[in-house]
Design an enzyme around this catalytic site. Structure first.
Site, PDB file in Angstrom:
ATOM      1  N   SER A  50      -9.867  -0.529   7.323  1.00 61.26           N
ATOM      2  CA  SER A  50      -9.320  -0.257   5.598  1.00 61.26           C
ATOM      3  C   SER A  50      -8.572  -1.543   5.269  1.00 61.26           C
ATOM      4  O   SER A  50      -8.138  -1.464   3.839  1.00 61.26           O
ATOM      5  CB  SER A  50      -8.434   0.837   5.826  1.00 61.26           C
ATOM      6  OG  SER A  50      -9.058   1.969   5.695  1.00 61.26           O
ATOM      7  N   SER A 107      -9.605   1.979   2.813  1.00 64.03           N
ATOM      8  CA  SER A 107      -8.780   2.727   1.971  1.00 64.03           C
ATOM      9  C   SER A 107      -7.861   1.955   1.087  1.00 64.03           C
ATOM     10  O   SER A 107      -7.003   2.404   0.311  1.00 64.03           O
ATOM     11  CB  SER A 107      -8.028   3.760   2.788  1.00 64.03           C
ATOM     12  OG  SER A 107      -6.951   3.044   3.666  1.00 64.03           O
ATOM     13  N   LYS A 122       0.781  -1.224   0.170  1.00 59.63           N
ATOM     14  CA  LYS A 122      -0.185  -0.129  -0.084  1.00 59.63           C
ATOM     15  C   LYS A 122       0.746   1.181  -0.134  1.00 59.63           C
ATOM     16  O   LYS A 122       1.990   1.143   0.668  1.00 59.63           O
ATOM     17  CB  LYS A 122      -0.941  -0.040   1.273  1.00 59.63           C
ATOM     18  CG  LYS A 122      -1.964   0.980   1.369  1.00 59.63           C
ATOM     19  CD  LYS A 122      -2.782   0.875   2.452  1.00 59.63           C
ATOM     20  CE  LYS A 122      -4.004   2.055   2.502  1.00 59.63           C
ATOM     21  NZ  LYS A 122      -4.931   1.864   3.796  1.00 59.63           N
TER      22      LYS A 122
END
EC number: 6.3.5.7
Length: 485
Positions: free
Chosen positions: A178, A154, A79
């Site tokens: 997330s 996210s 990420k």
């Protein structure tokens, strides 16, 4: 052979037995990305040159039978809010466009020490603020199961890349759901470890008392293998816990006969769709069939999780994001004529709408005259939520329920309606507020969109979570669904 949908576990064995080289694995992964990612849009940056070079070095070690490292030759996606030395790290924001870190995050150091190969950085909601990956400054990732749906957020890029067979595992971060929410939407396995289980050094901070890094994979055992590689106390993170029991796979195959599982009535209440309720009830019967006892309980403060979470997280974010001021690094407004203008314009132009909304909310909640009514009260509610879980865990081993109230929503449907978007975090935020471990596994589909089942455990009891999730996975096999995409 194509390795695109092979599990981490199988790839480890194939490389160990010299049936495939790390170079072949990496090459196949980049071929898959070239073929599929123009549609899925999960990657923000690829580290192809370095990955190929690293794989060739591992080929030589493989030939000499020097295959040390738990993840030797295994490709990974990271990420884009996790610092990677020498590889652009943007947090999907204009604010950090072109920012190349000069140091390595702890989790990346650990993964590199285990000889995993970085493929690239994955798309996300800007600064991890959002639940759909639509707040990214660069691109909108789509759900591999339905290209008209969001992948969640996210960590949407992290989930979509794994589901689409573009990496066997990825890392995400989970502040209010997330990792688990996109894992549920994309039909994969996502774990938020206990707060402090994994070092946050090198994770760009959103809400420091809630953030936690965790793995996303296509199988439960793969998830455990990756967590083993990244846990441990870290002198660079004072909140990392001195708990050194990083063996999550030895008991994973043990049956769950006699295990006591709690099903909170609030988790099947208002706002949870009929399809999700039906899938979870089926999953509960599966767990009973495996020998576990499942009983209904109450977690009465669940409904206060979202307001409490958004006050606390936004307050911490307004503090953490004050470091992006246009001076030391990050976006620097070219139009500013004074220091004050530089601050204002760099931040106004560099941050997106959702990030600015949360900074405003957090600054307001911390301001004189409102601190007690908002921030202090939210912390008291947080304690009540934690107490709810403590009371349940006196008599039960695990809590079960849906990961999200609904399946993935359509792209564009909720981006302009923040309150509706925030409501998707109903079942995930309490876990962060209480600092507990939570895992999402697939448990069904509705109109082609996956449904996630969430298991919540006692602090630092990821072992039991993996055991339950693994046993459930043996009865609900979702693995064949990925190759149909």
């Amino acid at each position: 052979m194509t390795i695109r949908y092979e599990s981490v576990e199988n790839l480890i064995n194939l490389i160990k037995n010299k049936e495939i080289t790390p170079s072949k694995v990496v090459s196949d992964i980049y071929d898959a990305i070239e073929e599929t990612d123009p549609t899925i849009k999960s990657f923000l940056a690829l580290d192809k040159e370095n990955a190929i070079k690293k794989a060739q070095e591992l080929d030589e070690l493989q030939a000499k039978d020097q295959m040390e490292g738990k993840l030797f030759g295994i490709p990974m996606g990271i990420k884009d809010n996790i610092i990677t030395e020498g590889v652009e790290t943007t947090c999907a924001s204009k604010m950090l466009e072109g920012f190349v870190p000069i140091y390595e995050s702890t989790v990346m150091n650990k993964l590199r020490n285990e000889q995993a190969v970085l493929i690239g950085k994955l798309n996300m909601d800007e600064f991890a603020m959002g639940g759909s990956t639509e707040t990214s400054y660069y691109k909108k990732t789509v759900n591999p199961f339905d290209h008209t749906a969001v992948p969640g957020g996210s960590s949407g890029g992290s989930a979509a890349a794994v589901a689409a067979g573009l990496v066997p595992f990825s890392l995400g971060s989970d502040t209010g759901g997330s990792i688990r929410q996109p894992a549920a939407y994309c039909g994969i396995v996502g774990l938020k470890p206990t707060y402090g289980r994994v070092s946050r050094f090198g994770l760009v901070a959103f809400a420091s008392s809630l953030d936690q890094i965790g793995p996303l994979t296509r199988t439960v055992k793969d998830n455990a293998l990756v967590l083993e590689a990244i846990t441990g106390v870290d002198e660079n993170d004072s909140t990392s816990a001195p708990v050194e029991d990083a063996d999550y796979t030895s008991d994973i195959g043990k049956d769950i006969k006699g295990l006591k599982i709690a099903l909170p009535s609030e988790y099947l209440g208002e706002g949870v769709s009929d399809e999700v309720k039906a899938s979870v009830k089926e999953a509960v019967e599966t767990l009973r069939g495996l020998g576990a006892t499942v009983e209904e309980v109450s977690l009465p403060n669940t409904k206060y999780g979202i307001p409490s979470y958004y006050v606390i997280a936004s307050s911490e974010a307004s503090s953490n994001l004050s470091r992006f001021d246009g001076i030391r690094y990050g976006y620097h407004s070219p139009e500013a004529n004074s220091l004050e203008e530089l601050y204002k314009m760099s931040r106004s132009e560099g941050f997106g709408e959702e990030v600015k909304r949360r900074i405003f909310l957090g600054t307001f909640a911390l301001s004189s005259g409102y601190y007690d009514a908002f921030y202090k009260k939210s912390q008291k509610v947080r304690t009540l939520i934690k107490d709810d879980f403590n009371r349940i865990f006196e008599n039960y081993d695990v809590v079960v329920g849906p990961t999200t109230p609904t399946t993935a929503f359509n792209l564009g449907d909720e981006i302009d309606d923040p309150l509706t978007m925030y409501a998707n975090d109903l079942l995930t935020t309490p876990v962060n507020l209480a600092g507990l471990p939570g895992i999402s596994v697939p448990c069904g589909q509705s109109n082609g969109r996956p449904i996630g089942l969430q298991f919540i455990g006692k602090p630092f009891d990821e072992k039991t979570l993996y055991r339950v999730a693994y046993q459930y996975e043996t009865k609900f096999n979702f693995h064949n669904e990925y190759e149909k995409l």
